[in-house]
Design a protein around this motif. Structure first.
Motif, PDB file in Angstrom:
ATOM      1  N   PHE A  37     -22.015  63.478  21.487  1.00 10.44           N
ATOM      2  CA  PHE A  37     -23.306  63.229  20.849  1.00 10.44           C
ATOM      3  C   PHE A  37     -24.451  63.835  21.656  1.00 10.44           C
ATOM      4  CE2 PHE A  37     -21.129  59.529  18.676  1.00 10.44           C
ATOM      5  CZ  PHE A  37     -21.146  60.117  17.415  1.00 10.44           C
ATOM      6  N   LYS A  38     -24.330  63.832  22.973  1.00  7.67           N
ATOM      7  CA  LYS A  38     -25.351  64.450  23.818  1.00  7.67           C
ATOM      8  C   LYS A  38     -25.387  65.958  23.587  1.00  7.67           C
ATOM      9  CE  LYS A  38     -26.694  65.133  28.629  1.00  7.67           C
ATOM     10  NZ  LYS A  38     -26.386  64.846  30.027  1.00  7.67           N
ATOM     11  N   GLU A  39     -24.224  66.596  23.562  1.00  5.96           N
ATOM     12  CA  GLU A  39     -24.161  68.033  23.312  1.00  5.96           C
ATOM     13  C   GLU A  39     -24.730  68.369  21.938  1.00  5.96           C
ATOM     14  OE1 GLU A  39     -20.104  69.277  23.868  1.00  5.96           O
ATOM     15  OE2 GLU A  39     -20.135  68.755  25.997  1.00  5.96           O
ATOM     16  N   TYR A  40     -24.458  67.518  20.957  1.00  8.39           N
ATOM     17  CA  TYR A  40     -24.974  67.736  19.599  1.00  8.39           C
ATOM     18  C   TYR A  40     -26.499  67.614  19.576  1.00  8.39           C
ATOM     19  CZ  TYR A  40     -25.374  67.352  14.528  1.00  8.39           C
ATOM     20  OH  TYR A  40     -25.715  67.551  13.215  1.00  8.39           O
ATOM     21  N   ALA A  41     -27.031  66.633  20.272  1.00  5.47           N
ATOM     22  CA  ALA A  41     -28.483  66.463  20.337  1.00  5.47           C
ATOM     23  C   ALA A  41     -29.137  67.669  21.022  1.00  5.47           C
ATOM     24  CB  ALA A  41     -28.836  65.178  21.074  1.00  5.47           C
ATOM     25  N   LEU A  42     -28.556  68.143  22.114  1.00  4.89           N
ATOM     26  CA  LEU A  42     -29.094  69.320  22.804  1.00  4.89           C
ATOM     27  C   LEU A  42     -29.016  70.562  21.922  1.00  4.89           C
ATOM     28  CD1 LEU A  42     -27.635  68.775  26.387  1.00  4.89           C
ATOM     29  CD2 LEU A  42     -30.023  68.557  25.669  1.00  4.89           C
ATOM     30  N   LEU A  43     -27.931  70.697  21.185  1.00  5.57           N
ATOM     31  CA  LEU A  43     -27.788  71.823  20.272  1.00  5.57           C
ATOM     32  C   LEU A  43     -28.888  71.803  19.218  1.00  5.57           C
ATOM     33  CD1 LEU A  43     -26.148  74.242  19.174  1.00  5.57           C
ATOM     34  CD2 LEU A  43     -24.792  72.578  17.880  1.00  5.57           C
ATOM     35  N   ASN A  44     -29.181  70.630  18.675  1.00  2.00           N
ATOM     36  CA  ASN A  44     -30.236  70.528  17.669  1.00  2.00           C
ATOM     37  C   ASN A  44     -31.604  70.839  18.259  1.00  2.00           C
ATOM     38  OD1 ASN A  44     -28.684  70.003  15.432  1.00  2.00           O
ATOM     39  ND2 ASN A  44     -28.658  67.807  15.790  1.00  2.00           N
ATOM     40  N   GLU A  45     -31.845  70.450  19.497  1.00  2.00           N
ATOM     41  CA  GLU A  45     -33.110  70.799  20.153  1.00  2.00           C
ATOM     42  C   GLU A  45     -33.228  72.316  20.317  1.00  2.00           C
ATOM     43  OE1 GLU A  45     -33.421  68.681  23.828  1.00  2.00           O
ATOM     44  OE2 GLU A  45     -33.464  66.725  22.849  1.00  2.00           O
TER      45      GLU A  45
END
Length: 63
Positions: A37-45
């Motif tokens: 979920f952290k990697e996904y959030a960073l990807l969206n940023e």
């Protein structure tokens, strides 16, 4: 399928909508979920920055 080798978006979709069939280590599972979920959030940023720069000053994309 080895989820550790899957793309971030695919992993996120699977763990957010799927059902865990077997888990030998609940703590490792939770760390894996958090990391995904952290990697996904960073990807969206990162996507947001790229998309803003692409469409900055333009209401529609050029073809």
């Amino acid at each position: 399928m080895d989820l550790k080798k899957a793309f971030t978006v695919f992993r996120t979709q699977i763990i957010s909508t799927g059902e865990v069939i077997f888990c030998a280590d609940e703590i490792r599972k939770m760390y894996f979920f958090m990391r995904t979920f952290k990697e996904y959030a960073l990807l969206n940023e990162e996507r947001e920055i790229v998309l803003k720069s692409l469409f900055e000053g333009s209401n529609k994309p050029e073809c």
